[in-house]
Structures are given as structure tokens and as C-alpha cells.
Design a protein around this motif. Structure first.
Motif, PDB file in Angstrom:
ATOM      1  N   UNK A 143       7.128  -9.784   9.543  1.00  0.00           N
ATOM      2  CA  UNK A 143       8.077  -8.674   9.616  1.00  0.00           C
ATOM      3  C   UNK A 143       7.359  -7.344   9.433  1.00  0.00           C
ATOM      4  N   UNK A 144       7.866  -6.303  10.100  1.00  0.00           N
ATOM      5  CA  UNK A 144       7.211  -4.990  10.059  1.00  0.00           C
ATOM      6  C   UNK A 144       7.037  -4.489   8.627  1.00  0.00           C
ATOM      7  N   UNK A 145       8.042  -4.675   7.775  1.00  0.00           N
ATOM      8  CA  UNK A 145       7.961  -4.184   6.403  1.00  0.00           C
ATOM      9  C   UNK A 145       6.962  -4.980   5.570  1.00  0.00           C
ATOM     10  N   UNK A 146       6.691  -6.229   5.975  1.00  0.00           N
ATOM     11  CA  UNK A 146       5.784  -7.105   5.235  1.00  0.00           C
ATOM     12  C   UNK A 146       4.343  -7.001   5.731  1.00  0.00           C
ATOM     13  N   UNK A 147       4.165  -6.420   6.908  1.00  0.00           N
ATOM     14  CA  UNK A 147       2.855  -6.416   7.556  1.00  0.00           C
ATOM     15  C   UNK A 147       1.759  -5.722   6.736  1.00  0.00           C
ATOM     16  N   UNK A 148       1.997  -4.534   6.143  1.00  0.00           N
ATOM     17  CA  UNK A 148       0.911  -3.892   5.377  1.00  0.00           C
ATOM     18  C   UNK A 148       0.373  -4.775   4.247  1.00  0.00           C
ATOM     19  N   UNK A 149       1.261  -5.419   3.508  1.00  0.00           N
ATOM     20  CA  UNK A 149       0.809  -6.276   2.404  1.00  0.00           C
ATOM     21  C   UNK A 149       0.134  -7.531   2.935  1.00  0.00           C
ATOM     22  N   UNK A 193       6.815  -1.958  -3.872  1.00  0.00           N
ATOM     23  CA  UNK A 193       6.324  -2.285  -5.211  1.00  0.00           C
ATOM     24  C   UNK A 193       5.331  -3.442  -5.145  1.00  0.00           C
ATOM     25  N   UNK A 194       5.649  -4.461  -4.357  1.00  0.00           N
ATOM     26  CA  UNK A 194       4.731  -5.587  -4.186  1.00  0.00           C
ATOM     27  C   UNK A 194       3.430  -5.133  -3.525  1.00  0.00           C
ATOM     28  N   UNK A 195       3.544  -4.191  -2.583  1.00  0.00           N
ATOM     29  CA  UNK A 195       2.347  -3.689  -1.914  1.00  0.00           C
ATOM     30  C   UNK A 195       1.445  -2.965  -2.919  1.00  0.00           C
ATOM     31  N   UNK A 196       2.027  -2.183  -3.814  1.00  0.00           N
ATOM     32  CA  UNK A 196       1.228  -1.488  -4.825  1.00  0.00           C
ATOM     33  C   UNK A 196       0.486  -2.482  -5.715  1.00  0.00           C
ATOM     34  N   UNK A 197       1.172  -3.540  -6.105  1.00  0.00           N
ATOM     35  CA  UNK A 197       0.534  -4.576  -6.926  1.00  0.00           C
ATOM     36  C   UNK A 197      -0.603  -5.236  -6.149  1.00  0.00           C
ATOM     37  N   UNK A 198      -0.345  -5.546  -4.876  1.00  0.00           N
ATOM     38  CA  UNK A 198      -1.371  -6.157  -4.035  1.00  0.00           C
ATOM     39  C   UNK A 198      -2.561  -5.220  -3.863  1.00  0.00           C
ATOM     40  N   UNK A 199      -2.290  -3.945  -3.640  1.00  0.00           N
ATOM     41  CA  UNK A 199      -3.361  -2.963  -3.466  1.00  0.00           C
ATOM     42  C   UNK A 199      -4.224  -2.880  -4.718  1.00  0.00           C
ATOM     43  N   UNK A 200      -3.561  -2.803  -5.872  1.00  0.00           N
ATOM     44  CA  UNK A 200      -4.307  -2.703  -7.122  1.00  0.00           C
ATOM     45  C   UNK A 200      -5.141  -3.953  -7.366  1.00  0.00           C
ATOM     46  N   UNK A 201      -4.553  -5.118  -7.104  1.00  0.00           N
ATOM     47  CA  UNK A 201      -5.270  -6.373  -7.351  1.00  0.00           C
ATOM     48  C   UNK A 201      -6.481  -6.510  -6.442  1.00  0.00           C
ATOM     49  N   UNK A 202      -6.320  -6.228  -5.152  1.00  0.00           N
ATOM     50  CA  UNK A 202      -7.438  -6.374  -4.212  1.00  0.00           C
ATOM     51  C   UNK A 202      -8.464  -5.260  -4.387  1.00  0.00           C
TER      52      UNK A 202
END
Length: 211
Positions: A143-149, A193-202
Motif C-alpha cells: 500500500x502507498x502509505x506502507x511503502x516508505x516503511x 509513528x511506525x515509520x519514525x520507530x523504523x527509521x530510528x531503529x535502522x
């Protein structure tokens, strides 16, 4: 002296409360600005042209994702397709029947992953599949909204791969005027919010080249 000490402590407490309030407001403002930027950066339509790749991976979640991925495989955009995150209770034949996919194409060229339970799991399973099949260029369908993460997690799991995102759209997710639809707004806030967590973790644990 005691009164002066109490007054000093009270003034310090008031200053700390004001500082905390200011920092909280600044953090909230930064979050809102980031959220708006995140939503504006989302793809609003599928790419007009898509170069062929070694493989296609679709992350399960909506029927539209699977249909689009099968369409890409059928049109020759890649030779194999991985469906990652299939419900363990769904059999291979049940999935093929639900997609109304060509039997020969499905049998020869579609691989299923029943292990992944989230986007991190999708990335791990995709990296393993790509390595086993000597693939470097992948089309990522979700999905477009899920693609960045999704791209963030997959790139972290397979840093040397060339990933091309293919956004999928659902009628019930209104990206253009999202603020007018509570369901869409809640979904996008959650995803950001999930993307921010993913960004920080990676970011804190970056991939090791060649791993």
C-alpha cells in the motif's frame, strides 16, 4: 531564610514546568510538521513505466496488493514473485483460487512465505529469498502509505539490493483529503509513528555492507 529557600524552590519548579511544556509543544509541532511532510511525500498514483526486475515481492495486507503483484508478474516485469506474510491457515491452492491466478504461472513462479508476521519479518524473509535466487533488483508491492516503511526495512535487511517501490491504492484510504476522513487520518498517524520507530531503529543499527 526558610521562606527565601521555599520561594527559590517554587520558582525553580515553575521554570521546570514551563520548560517541559515548551519542549512538549515543540515536539508536538515537529511531529505534526513531519506527519504532513510524510503524507505529502506519499505516491498518489502508480508509476507510468516500470523497468523489469529480477523478482517481485508483495507484502500481504489487502487483496489489491496481491492482485497488482500478480498483474506485474503476468506482464513479465519479473520471473518470480514472493508473497510474504501469508496467513498460516491459508493453503497455496486457496490463495491461488482467491486470486483467480493462472494455474501454470502460479505453480512455476510464485513463492509463499508463511513465516513473516510484520514488516521486519517481511524484510528478513525477502532478503533470504532474494539471496537464494541470486536476485539484486526487486519490485516491492504494498500500500502507498506502507511503502516508505517497507522500503526502509527491506533496504536495511538487504543494503546492496536495488529496490523499486510499487504503490497500491485502496478506495477507502483517501490520501488527497485525508484530514476529512477520520479512518484515513488515524491510519496515517499510526503509519507515520511506525515509520519514525523504523527509521530510528535502522539508523541506530545501520546495515553492514555485504552482510
Amino acid at each position: 531564610m526558610a521562606a527565601a529557600g521555599r520561594q527559590a524552590r517554587n520558582e525553580t519548579a515553575v521554570w521546570l514546568l514551563r520548560l517541559a511544556g515548551t519542549l512538549l509543544l515543540a515536539a508536538l509541532l515537529a511531529y505534526l510538521i513531519g506527519l504532513i511532510g510524510f503524507i505529502q511525500s506519499l505516491e498518489k498514483k502508480a508509476p507510468a513505466a516500470l523497468a523489469p526486475a529480477d523478482g517481485i515481492v508483495v507484502l500481504t495486507g489487502t487483496p489489491e496488493r496481491l492482485s497488482e503483484a500478480m498483474g506485474l508478474l503476468d506482464s513479465g516485469k519479473a520471473k518470480r514473485l514472493l508473497v510474504s506474510g501469508v496467513n498460516p491457515e491459508v493453503t497455496r491452492e486457496e490463495l491461488r483460487a482467491a486470486l483467480k491466478a493462472d494455474q501454470a504461472l502460479f505453480d512455476c513462479c510464485v513463492d509463499l512465505d508463511w513465516r513473516a508476521e510484520n514488516t521486519i519479518g517481511n524484510a528478513i524473509e525477502t532478503a533470504t529469498w532474494a539471496q537464494e535466487n541470486a536476485m539484486q533488483r526487486l519490485i516491492v508491492v504494498t500500500s502507498a502509505y506502507h511503502l516508505p516503511r517497507a522500503l526502509r526495512e527491506l533496504q536495511s535487511a538487504m543494503p546492496e539490493a536495488e529496490l523499486t517501490g510499487y504503490p497500491v491504492f485502496q478506495d477507502q484510504v483517501r490520501l488527497d483529503d485525508w484530514w476529512a476522513y477520520p479512518g484515513t487520518a488515524k491510519l496515517l498517524v499510526s503509519e507515520y509513528t511506525k515509520y519514525l520507530v523504523s527509521f530510528a531503529r535502522t539508523y541506530l543499527a545501520p546495515p553492514v555492507p555485504g552482510s
